[in-house]
Design a protein around this motif. Structure first.
Motif, PDB file in Angstrom:
ATOM      1  N   GLN A  23     -10.148   2.188  -8.297  1.00 22.26           N
ATOM      2  CA  GLN A  23     -10.122   1.549  -6.986  1.00 22.26           C
ATOM      3  C   GLN A  23     -11.379   1.980  -6.215  1.00 22.26           C
ATOM      4  O   GLN A  23     -11.749   3.145  -6.225  1.00 22.26           O
ATOM      5  CB  GLN A  23      -8.869   2.021  -6.242  1.00 22.26           C
ATOM      6  N   SER A  54       0.833  -1.196   0.000  1.00 17.31           N
ATOM      7  CA  SER A  54       0.000   0.000   0.000  1.00 17.31           C
ATOM      8  C   SER A  54       0.875   1.256   0.000  1.00 17.31           C
ATOM      9  O   SER A  54       1.849   1.336   0.738  1.00 17.31           O
ATOM     10  CB  SER A  54      -0.867  -0.035   1.258  1.00 17.31           C
ATOM     11  N   GLY A  55       0.526   2.203  -0.847  1.00 16.95           N
ATOM     12  CA  GLY A  55       1.238   3.477  -0.878  1.00 16.95           C
ATOM     13  C   GLY A  55       2.446   3.495  -1.797  1.00 16.95           C
ATOM     14  O   GLY A  55       3.147   4.505  -1.888  1.00 16.95           O
ATOM     15  N   GLY A 109       2.491   3.492  -4.997  1.00 16.93           N
ATOM     16  CA  GLY A 109       2.304   4.305  -6.206  1.00 16.93           C
ATOM     17  C   GLY A 109       1.552   3.621  -7.337  1.00 16.93           C
ATOM     18  O   GLY A 109       1.516   4.141  -8.454  1.00 16.93           O
ATOM     19  N   LYS A 110       0.936   2.490  -7.073  1.00 23.69           N
ATOM     20  CA  LYS A 110       0.245   1.753  -8.138  1.00 23.69           C
ATOM     21  C   LYS A 110      -0.895   2.576  -8.750  1.00 23.69           C
ATOM     22  O   LYS A 110      -0.981   2.726  -9.969  1.00 23.69           O
ATOM     23  CB  LYS A 110      -0.306   0.417  -7.594  1.00 23.69           C
ATOM     24  N   THR A 111      -1.758   3.090  -7.874  1.00 28.22           N
ATOM     25  CA  THR A 111      -2.894   3.873  -8.378  1.00 28.22           C
ATOM     26  C   THR A 111      -2.401   5.131  -9.081  1.00 28.22           C
ATOM     27  O   THR A 111      -2.881   5.488 -10.160  1.00 28.22           O
ATOM     28  CB  THR A 111      -3.831   4.254  -7.197  1.00 28.22           C
ATOM     29  N   THR A 112      -1.409   5.780  -8.473  1.00 30.09           N
ATOM     30  CA  THR A 112      -0.873   7.012  -9.059  1.00 30.09           C
ATOM     31  C   THR A 112      -0.344   6.754 -10.470  1.00 30.09           C
ATOM     32  O   THR A 112      -0.598   7.538 -11.390  1.00 30.09           O
ATOM     33  CB  THR A 112       0.261   7.560  -8.154  1.00 30.09           C
TER      34      THR A 112
HETATM   35  N1  LIG Z   1      -4.029  13.248  -4.028  1.00 28.30           N
HETATM   36  C1  LIG Z   1      -2.855  13.010  -3.411  1.00 28.30           C
HETATM   37  N2  LIG Z   1      -2.139  14.023  -2.868  1.00 28.30           N
HETATM   38  C2  LIG Z   1      -0.937  13.809  -2.280  1.00 28.30           C
HETATM   39  N3  LIG Z   1      -0.363  12.600  -2.161  1.00 28.30           N
HETATM   40  C3  LIG Z   1      -1.036  11.559  -2.660  1.00 28.30           C
HETATM   41  C4  LIG Z   1      -2.323  11.693  -3.312  1.00 28.30           C
HETATM   42  N4  LIG Z   1      -2.728  10.465  -3.703  1.00 28.30           N
HETATM   43  C5  LIG Z   1      -1.758   9.609  -3.327  1.00 28.30           C
HETATM   44  N5  LIG Z   1      -0.754  10.270  -2.699  1.00 28.30           N
HETATM   45  C6  LIG Z   1       0.477   9.653  -2.167  1.00 28.30           C
HETATM   46  O1  LIG Z   1       1.156   9.004  -3.220  1.00 28.30           O
HETATM   47  C7  LIG Z   1       1.703   7.779  -2.776  1.00 28.30           C
HETATM   48  C8  LIG Z   1       1.212   6.653  -3.650  1.00 28.30           C
HETATM   49  O2  LIG Z   1      -0.183   6.489  -3.450  1.00 28.30           O
HETATM   50  P1  LIG Z   1      -1.045   5.476  -4.304  1.00 28.30           P
HETATM   51  O3  LIG Z   1      -2.471   5.700  -3.953  1.00 28.30           O
HETATM   52  O4  LIG Z   1      -0.665   5.615  -5.728  1.00 28.30           O
HETATM   53  O5  LIG Z   1      -0.534   4.066  -3.742  1.00 28.30           O
HETATM   54  P2  LIG Z   1      -1.076   2.600  -4.022  1.00 28.30           P
HETATM   55  O6  LIG Z   1       0.090   1.752  -4.352  1.00 28.30           O
HETATM   56  O7  LIG Z   1      -2.192   2.659  -5.013  1.00 28.30           O
HETATM   57  O8  LIG Z   1      -1.636   2.173  -2.584  1.00 28.30           O
HETATM   58  P3  LIG Z   1      -2.878   1.215  -2.203  1.00 28.30           P
HETATM   59  O9  LIG Z   1      -2.400  -0.196  -2.387  1.00 28.30           O
HETATM   60  O10 LIG Z   1      -3.137   1.550  -0.778  1.00 28.30           O
HETATM   61  O11 LIG Z   1      -4.022   1.578  -3.087  1.00 28.30           O
HETATM   62  C9  LIG Z   1       1.307   7.629  -1.301  1.00 28.30           C
HETATM   63  O12 LIG Z   1       2.386   8.038  -0.518  1.00 28.30           O
HETATM   64  C10 LIG Z   1       0.152   8.575  -1.147  1.00 28.30           C
HETATM   65  O13 LIG Z   1       0.108   9.094   0.141  1.00 28.30           O
END
Ligand SMILES: Nc1ncnc2c1ncn2[C@@H]1O[C@H](COP(=O)(O)OP(=O)(O)OP(=O)(O)O)[C@@H](O)[C@H]1O
Ligand SMILES: [Mg+2]
Length: 355
Positions: free
Chosen positions: A114, A55-56, A58-61
Protein backbone atom coordinates in the motif's frame (compact mmCIF):
# COMPACT_ATOMS: atom_id res chain seq x y z
CA UNK A 1 -11.43 -23.16 15.73
CA UNK A 2 -13.94 -25.32 13.94
CA UNK A 3 -14.60 -24.83 10.29
CA UNK A 4 -16.75 -26.29 7.65
CA UNK A 5 -13.72 -25.98 5.38
CA UNK A 6 -11.50 -28.95 4.55
CA UNK A 7 -8.50 -29.10 6.87
CA UNK A 8 -5.81 -29.54 4.25
CA UNK A 9 -5.46 -28.95 0.52
CA UNK A 10 -6.36 -31.90 -1.68
CA UNK A 11 -3.72 -33.12 -4.14
CA UNK A 12 -3.40 -30.72 -7.05
CA UNK A 13 -5.57 -28.36 -5.04
CA UNK A 14 -5.11 -24.83 -3.79
CA UNK A 15 -1.98 -22.77 -4.17
CA UNK A 16 -2.72 -21.14 -0.84
CA UNK A 17 -4.79 -22.61 1.94
CA UNK A 18 -5.34 -20.26 4.85
CA UNK A 19 -6.82 -21.83 7.98
CA UNK A 20 -7.81 -20.07 11.19
CA UNK A 21 -5.16 -17.37 10.91
CA UNK A 22 -4.96 -14.72 13.64
CA UNK A 23 -2.65 -11.75 13.25
CA UNK A 24 -1.86 -9.38 16.11
CA UNK A 25 0.25 -6.38 16.99
CA UNK A 26 2.10 -5.84 20.22
CA UNK A 27 1.10 -2.41 21.44
CA UNK A 28 2.68 -2.36 24.88
CA UNK A 29 4.92 -4.57 26.95
CA UNK A 30 2.03 -6.85 27.77
CA UNK A 31 -0.66 -5.87 25.35
CA UNK A 32 -1.33 -7.60 22.11
CA UNK A 33 -4.19 -6.54 19.86
CA UNK A 34 -5.58 -9.08 17.45
CA UNK A 35 -6.22 -7.28 14.16
CA UNK A 36 -7.19 -10.35 12.10
CA UNK A 37 -9.21 -13.21 13.55
CA UNK A 38 -9.55 -16.71 12.21
CA UNK A 39 -8.98 -15.96 8.50
CA UNK A 40 -9.86 -19.00 6.43
CA UNK A 41 -9.91 -19.30 2.63
CA UNK A 42 -8.36 -21.12 -0.32
CA UNK A 43 -6.79 -19.60 -3.39
CA UNK A 44 -6.24 -21.83 -6.41
CA UNK A 45 -3.45 -21.41 -8.97
CA UNK A 46 -4.19 -18.52 -11.29
CA UNK A 47 -7.23 -17.38 -9.29
CA UNK A 48 -7.70 -13.80 -8.19
CA UNK A 49 -9.37 -12.81 -4.98
CA UNK A 50 -10.30 -9.30 -3.89
CA UNK A 51 -10.26 -8.43 -0.20
CA UNK A 52 -12.70 -5.62 0.45
CA UNK A 53 -13.88 -3.78 3.53
CA UNK A 54 -13.76 -0.47 5.37
CA UNK A 55 -10.54 1.19 6.42
CA UNK A 56 -8.99 -0.52 9.43
CA UNK A 57 -10.75 -3.87 8.95
CA UNK A 58 -7.44 -5.73 8.63
CA UNK A 59 -6.88 -6.14 4.88
CA UNK A 60 -3.26 -5.00 4.90
CA UNK A 61 -2.54 -6.89 8.11
CA UNK A 62 -3.83 -10.11 6.57
CA UNK A 63 -1.87 -9.56 3.34
CA UNK A 64 1.35 -8.86 5.23
CA UNK A 65 0.74 -11.74 7.61
CA UNK A 66 0.31 -14.23 4.76
CA UNK A 67 3.79 -13.49 3.41
CA UNK A 68 5.26 -12.92 6.88
CA UNK A 69 6.06 -9.32 6.02
CA UNK A 70 4.62 -7.80 9.18
CA UNK A 71 6.46 -5.07 11.07
CA UNK A 72 8.43 -6.28 14.07
CA UNK A 73 5.52 -5.72 16.44
CA UNK A 74 3.21 -7.92 14.32
CA UNK A 75 2.86 -11.70 14.49
CA UNK A 76 0.75 -14.45 13.02
CA UNK A 77 -0.40 -15.88 16.32
CA UNK A 78 -2.59 -18.80 15.21
CA UNK A 79 -3.52 -20.92 12.23
CA UNK A 80 -1.85 -22.33 9.14
CA UNK A 81 -0.76 -20.73 5.89
CA UNK A 82 -0.26 -23.67 3.55
CA UNK A 83 1.43 -22.85 0.27
CA UNK A 84 2.12 -25.19 -2.63
CA UNK A 85 5.64 -24.37 -3.71
CA UNK A 86 6.93 -24.52 -7.27
CA UNK A 87 8.55 -27.83 -6.27
CA UNK A 88 5.09 -29.23 -5.51
CA UNK A 89 5.77 -29.45 -1.76
CA UNK A 90 3.16 -27.93 0.50
CA UNK A 91 4.71 -25.87 3.30
CA UNK A 92 3.23 -23.94 6.18
CA UNK A 93 4.64 -20.45 5.73
CA UNK A 94 4.38 -19.99 9.48
CA UNK A 95 7.12 -22.58 9.90
CA UNK A 96 9.45 -21.36 7.19
CA UNK A 97 12.85 -20.27 8.51
CA UNK A 98 13.95 -16.72 7.75
CA UNK A 99 16.50 -17.86 5.15
CA UNK A 100 13.93 -19.98 3.36
CA UNK A 101 11.44 -17.14 3.54
CA UNK A 102 13.83 -14.82 1.77
CA UNK A 103 14.13 -17.31 -1.06
CA UNK A 104 10.36 -17.80 -1.07
CA UNK A 105 9.50 -14.12 -1.39
CA UNK A 106 9.85 -12.69 -4.88
CA UNK A 107 10.50 -16.16 -6.30
CA UNK A 108 7.16 -17.67 -5.32
CA UNK A 109 5.10 -14.85 -3.91
CA UNK A 110 5.52 -11.09 -4.07
CA UNK A 111 3.69 -8.13 -2.65
CA UNK A 112 3.15 -4.62 -3.93
CA UNK A 113 2.63 -2.58 -0.76
CA UNK A 114 0.00 0.00 0.00
CA UNK A 115 1.39 3.42 -0.93
CA UNK A 116 4.15 1.60 -2.75
CA UNK A 117 4.81 4.30 -5.28
CA UNK A 118 7.38 5.58 -2.86
CA UNK A 119 8.85 2.15 -2.27
CA UNK A 120 11.72 2.73 -4.68
CA UNK A 121 14.97 3.86 -3.20
CA UNK A 122 15.20 7.48 -4.43
CA UNK A 123 18.96 7.39 -4.98
CA UNK A 124 18.95 4.28 -7.18
CA UNK A 125 18.04 4.19 -10.84
CA UNK A 126 15.18 1.85 -11.74
CA UNK A 127 17.61 -0.57 -13.41
CA UNK A 128 19.49 -1.02 -10.13
CA UNK A 129 16.27 -2.10 -8.42
CA UNK A 130 15.79 -4.81 -11.01
CA UNK A 131 19.44 -5.91 -10.89
CA UNK A 132 19.41 -6.03 -7.08
CA UNK A 133 16.28 -8.16 -7.13
CA UNK A 134 17.76 -10.65 -9.58
CA UNK A 135 21.10 -10.73 -7.83
CA UNK A 136 19.58 -11.31 -4.42
CA UNK A 137 17.89 -14.40 -5.82
CA UNK A 138 20.49 -16.67 -7.31
CA UNK A 139 20.89 -14.88 -10.60
CA UNK A 140 24.33 -13.70 -9.62
CA UNK A 141 25.98 -15.67 -12.36
CA UNK A 142 23.98 -14.10 -15.15
CA UNK A 143 25.49 -11.18 -16.97
CA UNK A 144 24.30 -7.62 -16.39
CA UNK A 145 23.29 -7.24 -20.04
CA UNK A 146 21.18 -10.36 -19.91
CA UNK A 147 19.49 -9.23 -16.70
CA UNK A 148 18.79 -5.81 -18.16
CA UNK A 149 17.23 -7.41 -21.22
CA UNK A 150 14.97 -9.39 -18.96
CA UNK A 151 14.09 -6.23 -17.03
CA UNK A 152 13.27 -4.44 -20.27
CA UNK A 153 10.96 -7.27 -21.26
CA UNK A 154 9.14 -6.97 -17.93
CA UNK A 155 8.75 -3.23 -18.28
CA UNK A 156 7.41 -3.62 -21.81
CA UNK A 157 4.78 -5.95 -20.41
CA UNK A 158 3.42 -3.06 -18.36
CA UNK A 159 3.79 -0.78 -21.41
CA UNK A 160 6.67 1.24 -20.12
CA UNK A 161 9.46 2.24 -22.45
CA UNK A 162 12.49 0.39 -21.07
CA UNK A 163 15.08 2.67 -22.68
CA UNK A 164 13.58 5.63 -20.89
CA UNK A 165 12.56 4.00 -17.59
CA UNK A 166 15.54 1.78 -16.75
CA UNK A 167 18.12 4.58 -16.51
CA UNK A 168 15.69 6.94 -14.71
CA UNK A 169 15.61 7.77 -11.05
CA UNK A 170 12.23 7.08 -9.44
CA UNK A 171 11.39 10.79 -9.07
CA UNK A 172 11.73 11.20 -12.84
CA UNK A 173 8.73 8.95 -13.36
CA UNK A 174 5.08 9.80 -12.84
CA UNK A 175 3.14 8.06 -10.07
CA UNK A 176 1.43 5.77 -12.56
CA UNK A 177 4.73 4.84 -14.18
CA UNK A 178 6.27 4.06 -10.81
CA UNK A 179 3.31 1.90 -9.87
CA UNK A 180 3.59 -0.06 -13.13
CA UNK A 181 7.35 -0.39 -12.72
CA UNK A 182 6.77 -1.83 -9.25
CA UNK A 183 4.30 -4.37 -10.57
CA UNK A 184 6.87 -5.38 -13.22
CA UNK A 185 9.51 -5.67 -10.50
CA UNK A 186 7.23 -7.80 -8.31
CA UNK A 187 6.76 -10.19 -11.24
CA UNK A 188 10.48 -10.32 -12.08
CA UNK A 189 11.03 -13.80 -10.69
CA UNK A 190 7.70 -15.17 -11.91
CA UNK A 191 5.97 -15.65 -8.56
CA UNK A 192 2.90 -17.84 -8.43
CA UNK A 193 1.18 -15.38 -6.12
CA UNK A 194 1.05 -11.60 -6.23
CA UNK A 195 -0.52 -9.62 -3.40
CA UNK A 196 -1.39 -6.06 -4.39
CA UNK A 197 -2.44 -3.69 -1.64
CA UNK A 198 -4.51 -0.79 -2.99
CA UNK A 199 -2.27 -0.52 -6.06
CA UNK A 200 -4.35 2.12 -7.81
CA UNK A 201 -5.70 4.25 -4.98
CA UNK A 202 -3.38 7.20 -5.47
CA UNK A 203 -3.78 7.27 -9.25
CA UNK A 204 -6.11 9.33 -11.41
CA UNK A 205 -8.97 7.49 -13.03
CA UNK A 206 -7.35 7.08 -16.45
CA UNK A 207 -4.05 5.83 -15.06
CA UNK A 208 -5.99 3.53 -12.75
CA UNK A 209 -7.74 2.11 -15.79
CA UNK A 210 -4.52 1.39 -17.63
CA UNK A 211 -2.98 -0.32 -14.57
CA UNK A 212 -6.07 -2.49 -14.27
CA UNK A 213 -5.96 -3.42 -17.95
CA UNK A 214 -2.31 -4.30 -17.72
CA UNK A 215 -2.85 -6.42 -14.65
CA UNK A 216 -5.56 -8.33 -16.50
CA UNK A 217 -3.25 -8.88 -19.47
CA UNK A 218 -0.36 -9.90 -17.26
CA UNK A 219 -2.50 -12.46 -15.49
CA UNK A 220 -3.62 -13.93 -18.78
CA UNK A 221 -0.03 -14.18 -19.88
CA UNK A 222 1.78 -15.25 -16.71
CA UNK A 223 -1.10 -16.98 -14.91
CA UNK A 224 -0.18 -15.96 -11.39
CA UNK A 225 -2.73 -16.01 -8.61
CA UNK A 226 -3.55 -12.67 -7.09
CA UNK A 227 -4.89 -11.22 -3.86
CA UNK A 228 -6.12 -7.75 -4.68
CA UNK A 229 -6.75 -5.53 -1.67
CA UNK A 230 -9.06 -2.64 -2.37
CA UNK A 231 -11.94 -0.62 -1.07
CA UNK A 232 -13.09 0.00 -4.64
CA UNK A 233 -15.82 -2.55 -5.29
CA UNK A 234 -15.88 -1.73 -9.01
CA UNK A 235 -12.24 -2.74 -9.34
CA UNK A 236 -12.84 -5.84 -7.28
CA UNK A 237 -15.70 -6.85 -9.56
CA UNK A 238 -13.56 -6.32 -12.61
CA UNK A 239 -10.36 -8.00 -11.49
CA UNK A 240 -11.38 -10.74 -9.13
CA UNK A 241 -12.76 -14.23 -9.60
CA UNK A 242 -13.64 -14.21 -5.93
CA UNK A 243 -14.29 -11.72 -3.19
CA UNK A 244 -13.68 -11.81 0.54
CA UNK A 245 -15.46 -9.17 2.61
CA UNK A 246 -13.72 -8.24 5.85
CA UNK A 247 -15.29 -6.60 8.85
CA UNK A 248 -13.51 -5.76 12.12
CA UNK A 249 -10.70 -8.21 11.44
CA UNK A 250 -12.82 -11.10 10.20
CA UNK A 251 -13.67 -12.48 6.83
CA UNK A 252 -17.45 -12.30 6.99
CA UNK A 253 -18.28 -13.43 3.47
CA UNK A 254 -16.39 -15.25 0.72
CA UNK A 255 -17.53 -16.46 -2.65
CA UNK A 256 -17.36 -15.88 -6.37
CA UNK A 257 -17.52 -12.24 -7.40
CA UNK A 258 -20.91 -12.92 -8.89
CA UNK A 259 -22.31 -14.62 -5.78
CA UNK A 260 -20.96 -12.03 -3.37
CA UNK A 261 -21.91 -8.96 -5.39
CA UNK A 262 -25.17 -10.18 -6.88
CA UNK A 263 -26.44 -12.31 -4.04
CA UNK A 264 -24.71 -11.08 -0.89
CA UNK A 265 -25.50 -13.19 2.14
CA UNK A 266 -23.95 -10.99 4.81
CA UNK A 267 -25.72 -7.72 5.65
CA UNK A 268 -22.37 -5.92 5.77
CA UNK A 269 -21.60 -6.89 2.17
CA UNK A 270 -25.06 -5.68 1.17
CA UNK A 271 -24.36 -2.40 2.92
CA UNK A 272 -20.99 -2.04 1.20
CA UNK A 273 -22.53 -2.62 -2.19
CA UNK A 274 -24.61 0.47 -1.66
CA UNK A 275 -27.39 -1.04 0.36
CA UNK A 276 -28.73 -3.17 -2.43
CA UNK A 277 -30.89 -5.65 -0.57
CA UNK A 278 -30.10 -9.34 -1.05
CA UNK A 279 -32.21 -11.00 -3.70
CA UNK A 280 -33.77 -13.18 -1.05
CA UNK A 281 -34.45 -12.59 2.61
CA UNK A 282 -36.57 -10.08 4.39
CA UNK A 283 -34.50 -6.96 3.98
CA UNK A 284 -36.63 -5.06 1.53
CA UNK A 285 -35.79 -1.46 2.27
CA UNK A 286 -32.06 -0.81 2.25
CA UNK A 287 -30.98 1.16 5.28
CA UNK A 288 -27.83 3.25 5.21
CA UNK A 289 -25.16 2.14 7.65
CA UNK A 290 -24.73 4.41 10.63
CA UNK A 291 -21.79 4.58 13.01
CA UNK A 292 -18.44 3.00 12.34
CA UNK A 293 -16.76 -0.35 12.90
CA UNK A 294 -15.69 -1.14 16.47
CA UNK A 295 -12.06 -0.59 17.46
CA UNK A 296 -10.01 -3.79 17.36
CA UNK A 297 -9.35 -3.53 21.06
CA UNK A 298 -13.04 -3.23 21.90
CA UNK A 299 -14.94 -5.79 19.89
CA UNK A 300 -18.45 -6.40 21.17
CA UNK A 301 -19.40 -9.92 22.21
CA UNK A 302 -21.31 -11.80 19.54
CA UNK A 303 -21.19 -10.53 15.98
CA UNK A 304 -19.00 -7.42 15.56
CA UNK A 305 -21.44 -6.07 13.01
CA UNK A 306 -24.50 -6.50 15.25
CA UNK A 307 -24.53 -2.89 16.55
CA UNK A 308 -24.89 -1.59 12.98
CA UNK A 309 -26.85 -4.43 11.45
CA UNK A 310 -30.28 -3.72 10.02
CA UNK A 311 -31.18 -7.42 10.31
CA UNK A 312 -29.80 -8.19 13.76
CA UNK A 313 -31.69 -10.21 16.37
CA UNK A 314 -30.94 -10.53 20.08
CA UNK A 315 -28.83 -13.65 19.60
CA UNK A 316 -26.44 -11.70 17.35
CA UNK A 317 -25.24 -9.69 20.32
CA UNK A 318 -24.23 -12.81 22.26
CA UNK A 319 -23.25 -15.50 19.73
CA UNK A 320 -20.38 -14.99 17.33
CA UNK A 321 -21.20 -16.51 13.95
CA UNK A 322 -18.65 -18.79 12.28
CA UNK A 323 -17.92 -18.46 8.59
CA UNK A 324 -20.13 -21.23 7.22
CA UNK A 325 -20.42 -22.56 3.71
CA UNK A 326 -23.93 -21.86 2.45
CA UNK A 327 -23.43 -23.14 -1.01
CA UNK A 328 -20.68 -25.68 -1.67
CA UNK A 329 -18.62 -25.51 -4.83
CA UNK A 330 -15.18 -26.75 -5.83
CA UNK A 331 -11.98 -24.76 -6.16
CA UNK A 332 -12.61 -22.36 -3.32
CA UNK A 333 -15.69 -21.04 -5.09
CA UNK A 334 -18.11 -21.92 -2.30
CA UNK A 335 -20.27 -19.14 -0.97
CA UNK A 336 -19.74 -18.70 2.75
CA UNK A 337 -20.97 -16.13 5.24
CA UNK A 338 -20.56 -15.51 8.96
CA UNK A 339 -24.10 -14.50 9.82
CA UNK A 340 -26.55 -16.24 12.10
CA UNK A 341 -29.33 -15.08 9.87
CA UNK A 342 -27.82 -16.29 6.60
CA UNK A 343 -29.91 -19.45 6.89
CA UNK A 344 -32.99 -17.31 7.00
CA UNK A 345 -32.13 -16.02 3.56
CA UNK A 346 -31.84 -19.33 1.76
CA UNK A 347 -31.48 -19.27 -1.97
CA UNK A 348 -34.52 -20.08 -4.01
CA UNK A 349 -34.38 -23.41 -5.84
CA UNK A 350 -33.99 -21.57 -9.10
CA UNK A 351 -30.97 -19.67 -7.79
CA UNK A 352 -29.42 -22.65 -6.09
CA UNK A 353 -29.42 -24.58 -9.35
CA UNK A 354 -28.31 -21.73 -11.57
CA UNK A 355 -24.84 -21.79 -13.18
N1 LIG B 1 1.83 -1.59 13.30
C1 LIG B 1 0.63 -1.61 13.93
N2 LIG B 1 0.56 -1.60 15.28
C2 LIG B 1 -0.63 -1.66 15.93
N3 LIG B 1 -1.82 -1.72 15.31
C3 LIG B 1 -1.81 -1.72 13.97
C4 LIG B 1 -0.59 -1.66 13.20
N4 LIG B 1 -0.92 -1.68 11.89
C5 LIG B 1 -2.26 -1.75 11.84
N5 LIG B 1 -2.79 -1.77 13.09
C6 LIG B 1 -4.22 -1.86 13.41
O1 LIG B 1 -4.75 -3.04 12.85
C7 LIG B 1 -6.04 -2.81 12.33
C8 LIG B 1 -6.09 -3.21 10.88
O2 LIG B 1 -5.26 -2.33 10.13
P1 LIG B 1 -4.98 -2.55 8.59
O3 LIG B 1 -3.94 -1.56 8.19
O4 LIG B 1 -4.68 -3.98 8.36
O5 LIG B 1 -6.40 -2.18 7.95
P2 LIG B 1 -6.81 -2.01 6.42
O6 LIG B 1 -8.05 -2.79 6.22
O7 LIG B 1 -5.64 -2.32 5.55
O8 LIG B 1 -7.16 -0.45 6.35
P3 LIG B 1 -6.99 0.59 5.12
O9 LIG B 1 -8.14 0.33 4.18
O10 LIG B 1 -7.09 1.91 5.78
O11 LIG B 1 -5.66 0.35 4.51
C9 LIG B 1 -6.35 -1.32 12.56
O12 LIG B 1 -7.13 -1.22 13.71
C10 LIG B 1 -5.00 -0.71 12.79
O13 LIG B 1 -5.09 0.37 13.65
MG1 LIG C 1 -4.53 -1.22 4.25
Amino acid sequence: MTHTFPASPPAGGPLLSVRGVDVGYRTGRRTQLTAVHDATFDLYPGQSMALVGESGCGKTTLGLGLLRLLPRTGTVSAGNILFRRKSGDVVDLRNLAEQDLRRFRWNEAAMVFQGAMNAFNPVLRVEEHFLDTFRAHEHRARRRRELLEHSAELLSMVRLEPARVLPSYPHELSGGMRQRALIALALALRPQLLILDEPTTALDVLTQRSVVEQLTELRERLRFAMVFITHDLGLAAELADRVGTMYAGRLVETGTTRDVFHRPRHPYTSALIGSVPPVTGDLTVPEPLTGGPPGIGALPPGCSFAPRCPRGIDECTTTRPELRILRARDEGLSHAAACLRADGAELSTEEATRD
